[in-house]
Design a protein around this motif. Structure first.
Motif, mmCIF file in Angstrom:
data_model
loop_
_atom_site.group_PDB
_atom_site.id
_atom_site.type_symbol
_atom_site.label_atom_id
_atom_site.label_comp_id
_atom_site.label_asym_id
_atom_site.label_seq_id
_atom_site.Cartn_x
_atom_site.Cartn_y
_atom_site.Cartn_z
ATOM 1 N N GLU A 198 -3.445 3.530 -1.604
ATOM 2 C CA GLU A 198 -4.434 4.593 -1.484
ATOM 3 C C GLU A 198 -5.712 4.311 -2.262
ATOM 4 N N ASP A 199 -5.600 3.787 -3.479
ATOM 5 C CA ASP A 199 -6.794 3.542 -4.287
ATOM 6 C C ASP A 199 -7.321 2.119 -4.166
ATOM 7 N N SER A 200 -6.696 1.304 -3.287
ATOM 8 C CA SER A 200 -7.187 -0.044 -2.980
ATOM 9 C C SER A 200 -7.360 -0.915 -4.215
ATOM 10 N N ASP A 201 -6.407 -0.822 -5.146
ATOM 11 C CA ASP A 201 -6.485 -1.634 -6.360
ATOM 12 C C ASP A 201 -5.554 -2.836 -6.322
ATOM 13 N N GLY A 202 -4.881 -3.059 -5.186
ATOM 14 C CA GLY A 202 -3.985 -4.206 -5.061
ATOM 15 C C GLY A 202 -2.604 -3.957 -5.624
ATOM 16 N N PHE A 203 -2.300 -2.705 -5.987
ATOM 17 C CA PHE A 203 -0.996 -2.350 -6.540
ATOM 18 C C PHE A 203 -0.398 -1.191 -5.742
ATOM 19 N N LEU A 204 0.931 -1.166 -5.687
ATOM 20 C CA LEU A 204 1.638 -0.075 -5.020
ATOM 21 C C LEU A 204 2.354 0.777 -6.056
ATOM 22 N N GLN A 205 2.235 2.082 -5.930
ATOM 23 C CA GLN A 205 2.988 3.001 -6.755
ATOM 24 C C GLN A 205 4.331 3.283 -6.093
#
Length: 475
Positions: A198-205
């Motif tokens: 969602e925030d396009s930071d390259g990480f998944l929550q």
């Protein structure tokens, strides 16, 4: 003509031209242009843009001067519903759509396999289907005509050189085709994960990883028949393994690149195989992502939770693995990996389901760096980052008590301690570090010997167990 005296005085009496900025008509013109009066709409827009950019530049200069030489490590994310966020999402959607259109679909992969088989040669010695570089280039042309230019990137000279060649410089077509399939699969997985980021930071929550797994269930042969009511719990269990291995610092987010390169994703994709024909019950139980394994973990937690509180006390966790784990290890697990509860003034500790999953994963993956790191924190009784002979003696003392209570022969703790030292061969003869345990390749065995009487029994009877495993194979 001037006389000598007049000529000498002429430069002194010459009138000076005033600067342009002091002329009245220049000032009026600048004031007229600066106000924007008389300019067209495009010129006004250009002028306003320049002003905005100049303000931004000045603001950045001011912030840089205030911050000194320290660079900025944090960039504020766009506010929810703002124009910048909408533009970012639209750009991301278009980029991912473009990347998805460049991928080979199932029909394209089938067509490539047909082209490879029709234009290869059969090795007389082995019967394997192979191709040399000329065949490789010819197949590239045929595939480009039938499939399109999107397959061309797989037929580069560098890709041909990646594969093992025989004496005639030929490569087998099967490894090459599997390489293409894996590349397409990983690229598609990265696109799917990026869409959920969602925030396009390259990480998944965690909830984003669970959503990714939920989307895979209909496409995995061994999971299609899963009950709808069990899907949320399954996604929770499956996602937790990704975070155990890809989020070692427990920040609550896993790097997409690390997830793609992890063995977890490969293990999950093994569920594409049809369970009835290709996979045994043992393989299903060993695969963390199988329905069998997920239900086993759930049933285990429910069986241990005697009071149905949704969490496990120390007394309840002692029944794990038929009570073979030592008392001191259970205590250390709660000290290092279980947060204090909110009840009773925060003085009691209960292991929730998430912590239980970590605990279970660590014990089932003792030989991995992640599992051994979890266990080492429990073994390090003093929190010094290393184990001494006194620590080994204290840890094994509980194992020794359970060993004798089980009716086994008497053994000397000092002998076991010396054996562990010989197995690890630490850099410092007086202490064992986590690095030593990882380097010796027997860290999982050492950990089992110190926390589980069953693990010590398996090590003590390793030769007999090995012989029993070899006998059925010979028969």
């Amino acid at each position: 003509m001037y006389s000598d005296g007049e000529a000498h005085d002429a430069p002194q009496t010459q009138r000076k031209i005033p600067p342009a900025s002091s002329m009245l008509w220049v000032r009026n013109l600048r004031r007229f242009i600066g106000s924007g009066a008389g300019l067209g709409s495009e010129a006004l827009m250009e002028l306003e843009t320049k002003r905005i950019l100049l303000d931004i530049f000045k603001d950045k200069q001011k912030k840089s001067a205030e911050a000194g030489t320290i660079p900025s490590f944090y960039k504020k994310k766009p506010e929810e519903g703002s124009i910048s966020q909408r533009v970012q999402r639209l750009a991301k959607y278009r980029f991912l759509k473009k990347q998805s259109d460049l991928l080979l679909n199932a029909d394209d992969l089938d067509a490539m396999w047909v082209c490879l088989r029709e234009n290869c040669v059969i090795d007389d010695a082995t019967g394997a289907e192979k191709m040399n570089y000329e065949d490789f280039c010819h197949i590239a042309s045929v595939c480009t005509e039938q499939i399109g230019p999107k397959c061309r990137r797989f037929f580069s000279p560098s890709n041909f050189m990646k594969f093992e060649k025989d004496e005639q410089g030929r490569i087998a077509i099967l490894p090459f085709y599997l390489y293409v399939m894996r590349t397409v699969s990983l690229t598609q997985a990265r696109i799917d994960m990026s869409e959920l980021d969602e925030d396009s930071d390259g990480f998944l929550q965690p909830h984003e990883m669970e959503a990714y797994i939920r989307g895979l269930i209909p496409n995995l042969a061994q999971l299609r028949t899963m009950d709808a009511g069990f899907v949320p719990m399954y996604c929770r269990i499956a996602a937790h393994k990704f975070f155990f291995f890809c989020d070692p610092h427990r920040r609550g987010k896993a790097c997409i690149k690390k997830v793609l390169l992890s063995n977890c994703l490969q293990e999950l994709m093994e569920l594409h195989q049809e369970s009835e024909e290709e996979v045994t019950d043992t393989e299903q139980a060993e695969n963390w992502f199988s329905q069998t394994s997920a239900r086993r973990v759930c049933d285990m937690f429910i069986a241990l939770d005697k009071d149905s509180s949704g969490s496990l006390s120390k007394h309840e966790l002692r029944e794990y693995a038929d009570g073979t784990l030592t008392e001191i290890f259970i205590e250390r697990v709660f000290d290092e990996h279980v947060r204090r509860g909110k009840s009773c003034g925060g003085k009691t500790r209960e292991m929730d389901f998430e912590s239980f999953l970590d605990f279970n994963l660590a014990l089932e993956n003792k030989d991995t760096p992640e599992g051994l790191t979890y266990l080492f924190r429990c073994l390090d009784l003093q929190g010094r980052g290393y184990l001494t002979t006194a620590d080994i003696h204290s840890l094994f003392r509980d194992v020794h008590h359970k060993w004798i209570d089980g009716g086994n022969y008497e053994l000397c703790i000092e002998d076991v301690r010396d054996e562990i030292w010989d197995m690890v061969k630490p850099v410092d003869d007086l202490k064992i570090t986590l690095v030593d345990l990882l380097a010796c390749k027997q860290g999982g065995t050492v950990a089992s010997m110190l926390i589980d009487v069953r693990g010590f029994w398996a090590h003590d009877n390793r030769e007999n167990l090995l012989q029993e495993e070899e006998e059925p194979e010979e028969e």
